[in-house]
Scaffold this motif. Structure first.
Motif, PDB file in Angstrom:
ATOM      1  N   LEU A  53      44.325  -2.726  82.699  1.00  0.00           N
ATOM      2  CA  LEU A  53      44.399  -1.999  83.963  1.00  0.00           C
ATOM      3  C   LEU A  53      45.593  -1.049  83.959  1.00  0.00           C
ATOM      4  N   THR A  54      46.715  -1.553  83.479  1.00  0.00           N
ATOM      5  CA  THR A  54      47.902  -0.716  83.396  1.00  0.00           C
ATOM      6  C   THR A  54      47.627   0.486  82.493  1.00  0.00           C
ATOM      7  N   LYS A  55      46.951   0.240  81.382  1.00  0.00           N
ATOM      8  CA  LYS A  55      46.624   1.334  80.467  1.00  0.00           C
ATOM      9  C   LYS A  55      45.747   2.368  81.162  1.00  0.00           C
ATOM     10  N   ALA A  56      44.781   1.884  81.907  1.00  0.00           N
ATOM     11  CA  ALA A  56      43.881   2.801  82.609  1.00  0.00           C
ATOM     12  C   ALA A  56      44.655   3.600  83.659  1.00  0.00           C
ATOM     13  N   GLU A  57      45.629   2.956  84.282  1.00  0.00           N
ATOM     14  CA  GLU A  57      46.439   3.671  85.273  1.00  0.00           C
ATOM     15  C   GLU A  57      47.289   4.731  84.600  1.00  0.00           C
ATOM     16  N   GLU A  58      47.789   4.400  83.423  1.00  0.00           N
ATOM     17  CA  GLU A  58      48.586   5.393  82.679  1.00  0.00           C
ATOM     18  C   GLU A  58      47.709   6.577  82.290  1.00  0.00           C
ATOM     19  N   PHE A  59      46.500   6.264  81.904  1.00  0.00           N
ATOM     20  CA  PHE A  59      45.565   7.314  81.485  1.00  0.00           C
ATOM     21  C   PHE A  59      45.175   8.217  82.670  1.00  0.00           C
ATOM     22  N   THR A  60      44.892   7.606  83.795  1.00  0.00           N
ATOM     23  CA  THR A  60      44.435   8.403  84.949  1.00  0.00           C
ATOM     24  C   THR A  60      45.590   8.938  85.785  1.00  0.00           C
ATOM     25  N   ARG A  61      46.774   8.381  85.563  1.00  0.00           N
ATOM     26  CA  ARG A  61      47.962   8.686  86.362  1.00  0.00           C
ATOM     27  C   ARG A  61      47.714   8.440  87.855  1.00  0.00           C
ATOM     28  N   LYS A  62      46.878   7.466  88.125  1.00  0.00           N
ATOM     29  CA  LYS A  62      46.613   7.100  89.518  1.00  0.00           C
ATOM     30  C   LYS A  62      46.592   5.588  89.641  1.00  0.00           C
ATOM     31  N   LYS A  63      46.854   5.129  90.835  1.00  0.00           N
ATOM     32  CA  LYS A  63      46.754   3.710  91.114  1.00  0.00           C
ATOM     33  C   LYS A  63      45.263   3.333  91.097  1.00  0.00           C
ATOM     34  N   ILE A  64      44.976   2.207  90.476  1.00  0.00           N
ATOM     35  CA  ILE A  64      43.578   1.770  90.463  1.00  0.00           C
ATOM     36  C   ILE A  64      43.411   0.572  91.396  1.00  0.00           C
ATOM     37  N   VAL A  65      42.524   0.715  92.338  1.00  0.00           N
ATOM     38  CA  VAL A  65      42.252  -0.376  93.284  1.00  0.00           C
ATOM     39  C   VAL A  65      40.914  -0.989  92.900  1.00  0.00           C
ATOM     40  N   ILE A  66      40.914  -2.307  92.847  1.00  0.00           N
ATOM     41  CA  ILE A  66      39.685  -2.976  92.411  1.00  0.00           C
ATOM     42  C   ILE A  66      39.055  -3.789  93.540  1.00  0.00           C
ATOM     43  N   ALA A  67      37.763  -3.621  93.667  1.00  0.00           N
ATOM     44  CA  ALA A  67      37.025  -4.445  94.626  1.00  0.00           C
ATOM     45  C   ALA A  67      35.925  -5.154  93.867  1.00  0.00           C
ATOM     46  N   ARG A  68      35.587  -6.339  94.319  1.00  0.00           N
ATOM     47  CA  ARG A  68      34.488  -7.051  93.676  1.00  0.00           C
ATOM     48  C   ARG A  68      33.257  -7.014  94.555  1.00  0.00           C
ATOM     49  N   LYS A  69      32.134  -6.993  93.913  1.00  0.00           N
ATOM     50  CA  LYS A  69      30.879  -7.099  94.651  1.00  0.00           C
ATOM     51  C   LYS A  69      30.973  -8.342  95.526  1.00  0.00           C
ATOM     52  N   GLY A  70      30.630  -8.226  96.760  1.00  0.00           N
ATOM     53  CA  GLY A  70      30.772  -9.368  97.662  1.00  0.00           C
ATOM     54  C   GLY A  70      31.939  -9.177  98.618  1.00  0.00           C
ATOM     55  N   ASP A  71      32.913  -8.320  98.215  1.00  0.00           N
ATOM     56  CA  ASP A  71      34.037  -8.070  99.113  1.00  0.00           C
ATOM     57  C   ASP A  71      33.598  -7.368 100.387  1.00  0.00           C
TER      58      ASP A  71
END
Ligand SMILES: Nc1ncnc2c1ncn2[C@@H]1O[C@H](COP(=O)(O)OP(=O)(O)O)[C@@H](O)[C@H]1O
Ligand SMILES: [Mg+2]
Length: 438
Positions: free
Chosen positions: A344-362
């Motif tokens: 997740l941290t890597k993906a945030e570094e790549f996108t330069r944005k905060k990544i918010v995760i939701a799960r199906k059911g939320d």
């Protein structure tokens, strides 16, 4: 239980309770009660019965209810003066805005003004801008009602139309509240009222609140602004309204402050009122326009883009949905899926944005508003499932009309209509550890 109260006194009743006048003459917020009239007082509310001629009441008190007799009237004399000032306004319609802190007496003051105006046969509309402690529409909305009969509690009115904001606190949706109120005000004017009384939320402290209230008042452009003053705190607010005619009124000393819990309980009564007789409905997504909560709205979807593929690569999985916003990327994953914190941290570094995760059911339990094709508010519902694979949306709602737009809010309810924390808030500051759960 029966109780007789002498003239010149006030009986304060704390709900849950019901009070019936057996004989005598008594008034609640300017509404002269006839005998046999039964008044219900909700839990968390207090009603003052101002006794004008010795009155006998029949009272039933619920658990945690209370009863107290005090001398004189608990209606401040400044409320009487405010009403006279209002009656002298020469404009038609006359719009007044009521400002004041939480529990300062705003709703009661509006009730008083309206009851008094009805005695003079004036046509009144209440435009309720308090989305956290809404009296007229469901919680999280602003709404209006035409008042044709005197009332002891604005909550007994049925909303004629409402605008869903989707949160309980105005600080999280300033523009939406203002947009909703000005839309509804335009509509209210078609009713040809003599008076439009606008109630507002209790957020008045601090610079942000004052700026917001200034903007709100400018937009509504009232003929008179009433500020309910508890202490000196509203001075700042008052100074901000140079341009408008204004009047300070007192907050009644007999007010009983409510804590957050009590306020939440009062909101639950609002959910219950507007969700009574709800039934499960399953709607095809292709028929609907879905708005509101960005976690589940897919119009900003990144699906099938190169960038998305790269993010999937980094995460080592393919989410159900992915959407990009100015300052964050939202990813929706399966109910039992898991994303490694490092990835997740890597993906945030790549996108330069905060990544918010939701799960199906939320999405289950999210408060939702339903509109027809002409954008008329039909009612609220509780979202049960948003299934992208089956392309259906399941919702519990009492609405029977054809639904064309669904606006998903940010308040979540459990099966007993109790508010429970919602993911997006948890993803923010309060629970920084949250992400590790995935
Ligand atoms: N004049 C009064 N005498 C006794 N109780 C009052 C009076 N005015 C308001 N209250 C009670 O105090 C509580 C807070 O008033 P309310 O009008 O709901 O405030 P707000 O709308 O500003 O939150 C309510 O339970 C209300 O019925
Ligand atoms: Mg109120």
């Amino acid at each position: 239980m029966n109780r007789t109260v002498e003239r010149g006194k006030t009986l304060l009743v704390d709900g849950p309770a019901s009070v019936t006048v057996i004989s005598g003459k008594t008034e609640v917020f300017g509404y002269s009660l006839s005998s046999a009239k039964k008044v219900v007082i909700r839990e968390g509310k207090r009603l003052p019965f101002v006794v004008e001629e010795t009155t006998t009441f029949e009272i039933s008190l619920g658990e945690s209810a209370g009863l107290e007799e005090v001398d004189g009237s608990t209606i401040p004399s400044s409320w009487v003066e405010a009403y006279e000032e209002l009656l002298n306004l020469q404009t038609k319609p006359s719009t007044v805005v009521v400002l004041g802190a939480v529990d300062s007496g705003k709703s009661s003051f509006c009730t008083y003004l309206i009851n008094m105006l009805l005695q003079e046969k004036r046509k009144c509309v209440i435009l309720d801008g308090d989305l956290g402690q809404s009296d007229v529409g469901p919680p999280c909305t602003v709404a209006y009602a035409v008042v044709t009969k005197p009332i002891t509690d604005l909550f007994s009115l049925e909303a004629k139309n409402a605008f869903f904001v989707g949160v309980t606190s105005p600080s999280r949706a300033r523009n939406k509240v203002i947009e909703g109120l000005s839309l509804l005000k335009k509509e209210v004017l078609n009713e040809n009222p003599d008076f439009v009384v606008v109630n507002t939320d209790g957020w008045v402290d601090g610079e942000d609140a004052i700026n917001y209230k200034m903007q709100l008042v400018s937009e509504l452009n009232p003929d008179l602004v009433f500020c309910i003053q508890q202490t000196d705190e509203t001075n700042q607010l008052l100074n901000a309204f140079q341009k408008f005619r204004k009047m300070v009124v007192d907050s009644p000393i007999a007010i009983k402050q409510r804590d957050r819990e009590k306020r939440r309980n009062l909101r639950e009564l609002g959910y219950i009122k507007y969700l009574k007789n709800m039934k499960m409905q399953s709607l095809p997504l292709s028929w609907l326009k879905i708005e509101g909560n960005e976690l589940f709205v897919s119009d900003k979807t990144l699906r099938n883009t190169r960038k998305a593929e790269e993010i999937y690569e980094i995460l080592g999985m393919k989410p159900l949905n992915i959407a990009e916003f100015e300052n964050k990327i939202l990813i929706l994953i399966g109910r039992r899926r898991w994303i490694d914190a490092e990835k997740l941290t890597k993906a945030e570094e790549f996108t330069r944005k905060k990544i918010v995760i939701a799960r199906k059911g939320d999405e289950e339990g999210l408060l939702t508003a339903l509109y027809d094709a002409n954008r008329k508010f039909l009612g609220i519902g509780v979202l049960q499932e948003l299934d992208y694979a089956r392309k259906t949306l399941k919702i519990l709602t009492p609405v029977k009309e054809e639904i064309s737009t669904v606006v998903i809010g940010k308040v979540k309810l459990d099966k007993n209509m109790k508010e429970i924390p919602f993911l997006e808030e948890e993803n923010q500051s309060e629970f920084p550890m949250f992400r590790k759960l995935f």
